[in-house]
Design a protein around this motif. Structure first.
Motif, PDB file in Angstrom:
ATOM      1  N   PRO A   4      89.537   2.479  59.619  1.00 30.16           N
ATOM      2  CA  PRO A   4      90.686   1.945  60.867  1.00 30.16           C
ATOM      3  C   PRO A   4      90.505   0.846  60.072  1.00 30.16           C
ATOM      4  CG  PRO A   4      89.459   3.516  62.052  1.00 30.16           C
ATOM      5  CD  PRO A   4      88.915   3.949  60.084  1.00 30.16           C
ATOM      6  N   TRP A   5      90.825  -0.286  61.389  1.00 34.04           N
ATOM      7  CA  TRP A   5      91.031  -1.739  60.934  1.00 34.04           C
ATOM      8  C   TRP A   5      89.817  -1.684  62.025  1.00 34.04           C
ATOM      9  CZ3 TRP A   5      92.275  -4.137  65.624  1.00 34.04           C
ATOM     10  CH2 TRP A   5      93.165  -3.590  66.434  1.00 34.04           C
ATOM     11  N   TYR A   6      89.612  -1.450  63.269  1.00 34.69           N
ATOM     12  CA  TYR A   6      89.160  -1.536  64.173  1.00 34.69           C
ATOM     13  C   TYR A   6      88.412  -1.607  65.272  1.00 34.69           C
ATOM     14  CZ  TYR A   6      89.616   3.734  65.376  1.00 34.69           C
ATOM     15  OH  TYR A   6      90.202   5.068  65.298  1.00 34.69           O
ATOM     16  N   ARG A   7      87.566  -0.231  62.806  1.00 29.55           N
ATOM     17  CA  ARG A   7      86.286  -0.231  62.730  1.00 29.55           C
ATOM     18  C   ARG A   7      85.097  -0.935  61.824  1.00 29.55           C
ATOM     19  NH1 ARG A   7      84.453   5.928  61.939  1.00 29.55           N
ATOM     20  NH2 ARG A   7      82.509   4.184  61.458  1.00 29.55           N
ATOM     21  N   GLN A   8      86.139  -2.261  61.405  1.00 30.01           N
ATOM     22  CA  GLN A   8      85.722  -2.876  60.322  1.00 30.01           C
ATOM     23  C   GLN A   8      85.338  -4.538  61.075  1.00 30.01           C
ATOM     24  OE1 GLN A   8      88.342  -3.686  57.437  1.00 30.01           O
ATOM     25  NE2 GLN A   8      89.400  -1.574  56.961  1.00 30.01           N
ATOM     26  N   LEU A   9      84.370  -4.632  60.576  1.00 30.21           N
ATOM     27  CA  LEU A   9      83.269  -6.073  61.141  1.00 30.21           C
ATOM     28  C   LEU A   9      84.002  -7.535  61.175  1.00 30.21           C
ATOM     29  CD1 LEU A   9      80.882  -6.921  62.139  1.00 30.21           C
ATOM     30  CD2 LEU A   9      80.211  -7.215  59.743  1.00 30.21           C
ATOM     31  N   TYR A  10      85.027  -7.688  60.464  1.00 34.17           N
ATOM     32  CA  TYR A  10      85.556  -8.566  60.265  1.00 34.17           C
ATOM     33  C   TYR A  10      87.133  -8.620  61.532  1.00 34.17           C
ATOM     34  CZ  TYR A  10      90.339  -6.985  57.618  1.00 34.17           C
ATOM     35  OH  TYR A  10      91.649  -6.178  58.025  1.00 34.17           O
ATOM     36  N   ALA A  11      87.738  -7.749  61.848  1.00 37.33           N
ATOM     37  CA  ALA A  11      88.827  -7.029  62.853  1.00 37.33           C
ATOM     38  C   ALA A  11      87.599  -7.167  64.236  1.00 37.33           C
ATOM     39  CB  ALA A  11      88.754  -5.951  62.937  1.00 37.33           C
ATOM     40  N   GLN A  12      86.651  -6.790  64.417  1.00 36.96           N
ATOM     41  CA  GLN A  12      85.664  -6.822  65.678  1.00 36.96           C
ATOM     42  C   GLN A  12      85.834  -8.021  66.039  1.00 36.96           C
ATOM     43  OE1 GLN A  12      82.335  -4.677  64.870  1.00 36.96           O
ATOM     44  NE2 GLN A  12      84.531  -2.428  65.148  1.00 36.96           N
ATOM     45  N   VAL A  13      84.864  -8.959  65.047  1.00 38.87           N
ATOM     46  CA  VAL A  13      84.839 -10.667  65.457  1.00 38.87           C
ATOM     47  C   VAL A  13      86.350 -11.503  65.626  1.00 38.87           C
ATOM     48  CG1 VAL A  13      83.622 -12.424  64.197  1.00 38.87           C
ATOM     49  CG2 VAL A  13      82.487  -9.760  63.714  1.00 38.87           C
ATOM     50  N   ILE A  14      87.174 -11.160  64.741  1.00 35.61           N
ATOM     51  CA  ILE A  14      88.059 -11.612  65.628  1.00 35.61           C
ATOM     52  C   ILE A  14      88.997 -11.736  66.664  1.00 35.61           C
ATOM     53  CG2 ILE A  14      90.605 -11.322  64.930  1.00 35.61           C
ATOM     54  CD1 ILE A  14      90.395 -11.213  61.676  1.00 35.61           C
ATOM     55  N   VAL A  15      88.183 -10.411  66.924  1.00 37.34           N
ATOM     56  CA  VAL A  15      89.015 -10.425  68.437  1.00 37.34           C
ATOM     57  C   VAL A  15      88.236 -10.875  69.454  1.00 37.34           C
ATOM     58  CG1 VAL A  15      88.963  -8.483  70.430  1.00 37.34           C
ATOM     59  CG2 VAL A  15      89.779  -7.695  67.238  1.00 37.34           C
ATOM     60  N   ALA A  16      86.365 -10.713  69.471  1.00 37.15           N
ATOM     61  CA  ALA A  16      86.015 -10.940  70.211  1.00 37.15           C
ATOM     62  C   ALA A  16      85.995 -12.641  69.628  1.00 37.15           C
ATOM     63  CB  ALA A  16      84.297 -10.961  69.645  1.00 37.15           C
ATOM     64  N   ILE A  17      85.840 -13.632  69.067  1.00 41.31           N
ATOM     65  CA  ILE A  17      86.125 -14.687  68.926  1.00 41.31           C
ATOM     66  C   ILE A  17      87.305 -15.057  69.932  1.00 41.31           C
ATOM     67  CG2 ILE A  17      87.287 -16.937  67.159  1.00 41.31           C
ATOM     68  CD1 ILE A  17      85.732 -15.673  65.640  1.00 41.31           C
ATOM     69  N   VAL A  18      88.916 -14.782  69.721  1.00 41.43           N
ATOM     70  CA  VAL A  18      89.648 -14.955  70.930  1.00 41.43           C
ATOM     71  C   VAL A  18      89.715 -14.242  71.393  1.00 41.43           C
ATOM     72  CG1 VAL A  18      92.348 -13.760  71.960  1.00 41.43           C
ATOM     73  CG2 VAL A  18      91.290 -14.238  68.860  1.00 41.43           C
ATOM     74  N   LEU A  19      88.988 -13.503  72.417  1.00 39.79           N
ATOM     75  CA  LEU A  19      88.512 -12.923  73.993  1.00 39.79           C
ATOM     76  C   LEU A  19      87.661 -14.209  74.672  1.00 39.79           C
ATOM     77  CD1 LEU A  19      88.029  -9.412  74.338  1.00 39.79           C
ATOM     78  CD2 LEU A  19      89.813 -10.453  74.502  1.00 39.79           C
ATOM     79  N   GLY A  20      86.819 -14.898  73.434  1.00 39.99           N
ATOM     80  CA  GLY A  20      85.475 -15.738  73.779  1.00 39.99           C
ATOM     81  C   GLY A  20      86.904 -16.639  74.580  1.00 39.99           C
ATOM     82  N   ALA A  21      87.400 -17.562  73.271  1.00 43.95           N
ATOM     83  CA  ALA A  21      87.712 -18.604  74.107  1.00 43.95           C
ATOM     84  C   ALA A  21      88.790 -18.176  74.646  1.00 43.95           C
ATOM     85  CB  ALA A  21      88.998 -18.891  72.408  1.00 43.95           C
ATOM     86  N   LEU A  22      89.412 -17.669  74.867  1.00 43.38           N
ATOM     87  CA  LEU A  22      90.258 -16.801  76.373  1.00 43.38           C
ATOM     88  C   LEU A  22      89.945 -17.522  77.159  1.00 43.38           C
ATOM     89  CD1 LEU A  22      92.553 -14.625  75.014  1.00 43.38           C
ATOM     90  CD2 LEU A  22      93.233 -16.703  76.333  1.00 43.38           C
TER      91      LEU A  22
ATOM     92  N   LYS B  69      75.854  -4.807  64.005  1.00 42.63           N
ATOM     93  CA  LYS B  69      76.798  -4.168  64.650  1.00 42.63           C
ATOM     94  C   LYS B  69      76.699  -4.671  66.210  1.00 42.63           C
ATOM     95  CE  LYS B  69      75.991   0.723  62.436  1.00 42.63           C
ATOM     96  NZ  LYS B  69      77.730   0.493  61.611  1.00 42.63           N
ATOM     97  N   ALA B  70      75.788  -5.908  65.644  1.00 43.78           N
ATOM     98  CA  ALA B  70      76.169  -6.569  67.319  1.00 43.78           C
ATOM     99  C   ALA B  70      76.708  -8.015  67.062  1.00 43.78           C
ATOM    100  CB  ALA B  70      74.904  -7.020  67.758  1.00 43.78           C
ATOM    101  N   ALA B  71      77.171  -8.147  65.254  1.00 46.54           N
ATOM    102  CA  ALA B  71      77.673 -10.156  65.113  1.00 46.54           C
ATOM    103  C   ALA B  71      79.202  -9.706  66.608  1.00 46.54           C
ATOM    104  CB  ALA B  71      78.118  -9.259  64.098  1.00 46.54           C
ATOM    105  N   PRO B  72      80.052  -8.982  66.494  1.00 51.43           N
ATOM    106  CA  PRO B  72      81.283  -9.335  68.018  1.00 51.43           C
ATOM    107  C   PRO B  72      80.926  -9.750  68.905  1.00 51.43           C
ATOM    108  CG  PRO B  72      81.249  -7.936  67.227  1.00 51.43           C
ATOM    109  CD  PRO B  72      79.920  -7.288  66.583  1.00 51.43           C
ATOM    110  N   VAL B  73      79.569  -9.239  69.128  1.00 50.54           N
ATOM    111  CA  VAL B  73      78.862  -9.595  70.737  1.00 50.54           C
ATOM    112  C   VAL B  73      78.593 -11.308  70.644  1.00 50.54           C
ATOM    113  CG1 VAL B  73      77.329  -9.274  72.758  1.00 50.54           C
ATOM    114  CG2 VAL B  73      78.376  -7.416  71.005  1.00 50.54           C
ATOM    115  N   GLY B  74      78.234 -11.041  69.783  1.00 51.70           N
ATOM    116  CA  GLY B  74      77.263 -13.172  69.286  1.00 51.70           C
ATOM    117  C   GLY B  74      78.317 -13.836  69.345  1.00 51.70           C
ATOM    118  N   ALA B  75      79.355 -13.485  68.772  1.00 50.19           N
ATOM    119  CA  ALA B  75      80.583 -14.071  68.487  1.00 50.19           C
ATOM    120  C   ALA B  75      80.926 -15.251  69.755  1.00 50.19           C
ATOM    121  CB  ALA B  75      81.447 -13.973  66.972  1.00 50.19           C
ATOM    122  N   PHE B  76      81.216 -13.315  70.386  1.00 49.14           N
ATOM    123  CA  PHE B  76      81.810 -13.637  71.574  1.00 49.14           C
ATOM    124  C   PHE B  76      81.203 -14.417  73.138  1.00 49.14           C
ATOM    125  CE2 PHE B  76      82.003 -12.438  76.409  1.00 49.14           C
ATOM    126  CZ  PHE B  76      83.184 -12.466  76.299  1.00 49.14           C
ATOM    127  N   GLY B  77      80.092 -14.499  72.603  1.00 54.17           N
ATOM    128  CA  GLY B  77      78.806 -15.945  73.714  1.00 54.17           C
ATOM    129  C   GLY B  77      79.168 -16.658  72.779  1.00 54.17           C
TER     130      GLY B  77
END
Length: 451
Positions: free
Chosen positions: A15-33, A205-213
């Motif tokens: 499912p889309w929410y388990r795919q790395l690229y989708a998780q990184v996109i969400v993390a980038i948006v949340l980090g920017a906000l 698997k920790a990529a979204p956390v790193g991108a967010f920070g």
């Protein structure tokens, strides 16, 4: 009575929410906000990005070493190692120089610094003293000598990619020369490849956390408003990089029989990770694995990708000449044709001398301007505030350039499985499935199906 094993059910797409690229996109948006609305809190997220990049750098050395050693040791003709390296360096020199020239041409056409009328004496250089000092300490001779580690194991603790590459190539050649007596060592290294790449998957698997920070810190520290004053420069650089990728690299890709857009789609998770962390190194292990999956022979991937990370910096080179002429235009300095040619030649050398240096883009710019005194080094203070925003574009362009270079050199070497490339770029292959590599042992094929 036939005894066998039941066929394993084929897993469907995640499912889309388990795919790395989708998780990184969400993390980038949340980090920017977070960076925009709570900058003080966002700045405190910096350790998340730093920690992830350190985690990836931790695994880069064993990935490069195992890939290169097992690849070279399985080659039937050792002279092909030198041939691959020579072809890769020829490609790097050509396109790195082309990027420098394009940056210079764009600066002349767009004139991003014209009309700013800045007096160099009025610039506050205190914030850029560290970069200037680092540029003075950087020499081409020192860089070349630094490729040789102090000890054999020292390459694995210093974090220098070229040192690991140097030791791995020598080890692979030595292993190939001893023949069957080295088979137990090769078997061990092939077996080690499986858990090492499994570790890469776990770290990703920790990529979204790193991108967010990382993105939260960038927006929180520098603020989007810092882009307003120099928006013309930043926009010019982004458009130039986009045209370089789509037109120059796109043409090269088309001549080699594949689509640059499909390649970017294939590497979308890695591209988003580079965007979020502002570091192409964060996606290096994953790039090497994916290029093998796309049909590039293991030995070619092992030589071209790590070398390209040091010598094939298309985005950095494009930035250097564009930024240098921007400073000249902003301070009303007219450069003669000879001065611009000198700037170009110095930039070609300094960009190689800063390979593997943190903040290489800014440091190489300072090094280039210090050798060409017509343009004041103090002028880099003008772009310090937006350099972080341009570093993402530099890293992405460097990353795409190295992906294209790997396919091109593999094709030149007749070391490219075109069917595997087509399957990978069309999305027909499994997530980590790969075509067998003539130079790879069984352990190499197992690792690519490990997840």
């Amino acid at each position: 009575m036939h005894v066998g094993t039941d066929p394993q059910p084929v897993a469907g797409p995640l499912p889309w929410y388990r795919q790395l690229y989708a998780q990184v996109i969400v993390a980038i948006v949340l980090g920017a906000l977070l960076g925009h609305y709570a900058p003080a809190l966002a700045e405190q997220m910096k350790p998340l990005g730093d920690a992830f990049i350190k985690l990836v750098k931790m695994i880069i050395a064993p990935v490069i070493f195992l890939t290169i050693v097992t690849g070279i040791a399985g080659m039937t003709q050792l002279r092909s190692v030198g041939r691959v390296f020579a072809k890769a360096m020829a490609y790097f020199l050509c396109f790195s120089t082309l990027a420098l020239v394009i940056g210079m041409v764009v600066a002349h056409v767009v004139q991003p610094g014209a009309g700013m009328d800045i007096d160099p004496a009025s610039l506050d250089t205190s914030a850029v003293q560290g970069y200037v000092q680092a540029s003075h300490e950087m020499t081409l001779t020192g860089f070349l000598l630094d490729i040789i580690p102090g000890t054999l194991v020292g390459a694995f603790v210093g974090g220098n990619i070229l040192q690991v590459l140097f030791v791995a190539v020598l080890s692979g050649i030595a292993l190939a020369m001893v023949g069957e007596r080295g088979r137990p060592v090769l078997t061990l290294l092939e077996a080690l490849t499986t858990p090492v790449f499994k570790l890469v998957h776990l770290l990703m698997k920790a990529a979204p956390v790193g991108a967010f920070g990382a993105i939260a810190f960038t927006i929180g520290r520098y603020g989007l408003e810092s882009l307003v004053n120099l928006a013309w420069l930043v926009g010019t650089f982004y458009v130039s990089a986009l045209l370089f990728v789509l037109v120059i690299l796109g043409t090269v890709s088309r001549l080699c029989g594949f689509s640059i857009l499909k390649l970017m789609r294939y590497l979308k998770a890695e591209l988003l990770l580079v965007l979020g962390t502002s570091s192409s190194e964060s996606a290096l292990p994953s790039l090497m694995e994916k290029m093998e999956k796309a049909g590039c022979r293991k030995s070619v991937v092992g030589l071209v990708v790590p070398t390209g990370y040091s010598f094939n910096l298309d985005g950095t080179n494009l930035y250097m000449t564009l930024a240098a002429l921007f400073i000249a235009q902003a301070t009303n300095i007219e450069l003669t044709l000879w001065q611009q040619v000198t700037l170009l030649l110095v930039a070609m050398l300094s960009s190689k001398g800063a390979a593997g240096v943190t903040g290489a883009g800014f440091i190489t710019l300072a090094a280039t301007l210090s050798v060409v005194p017509t343009v004041p080094v103090a002028g880099i203070a003008l772009i310090l505030g937006v350099d972080r925003f341009m570093s993402e574009c530099r890293s992405i362009t460097n990353f795409i350039g190295n992906a294209v270079a790997t396919v091109v050199v593999a094709r030149w070497e007749n070391a490219l499985d075109r069917d595997a490339l087509a399957r990978a770029l069309d999305g027909g292959a499994g997530p980590l499935a790969a075509a067998p590599d003539p130079a790879a042992g069984p352990g190499d094929r197992e690792v690519l199906a490990a997840d």
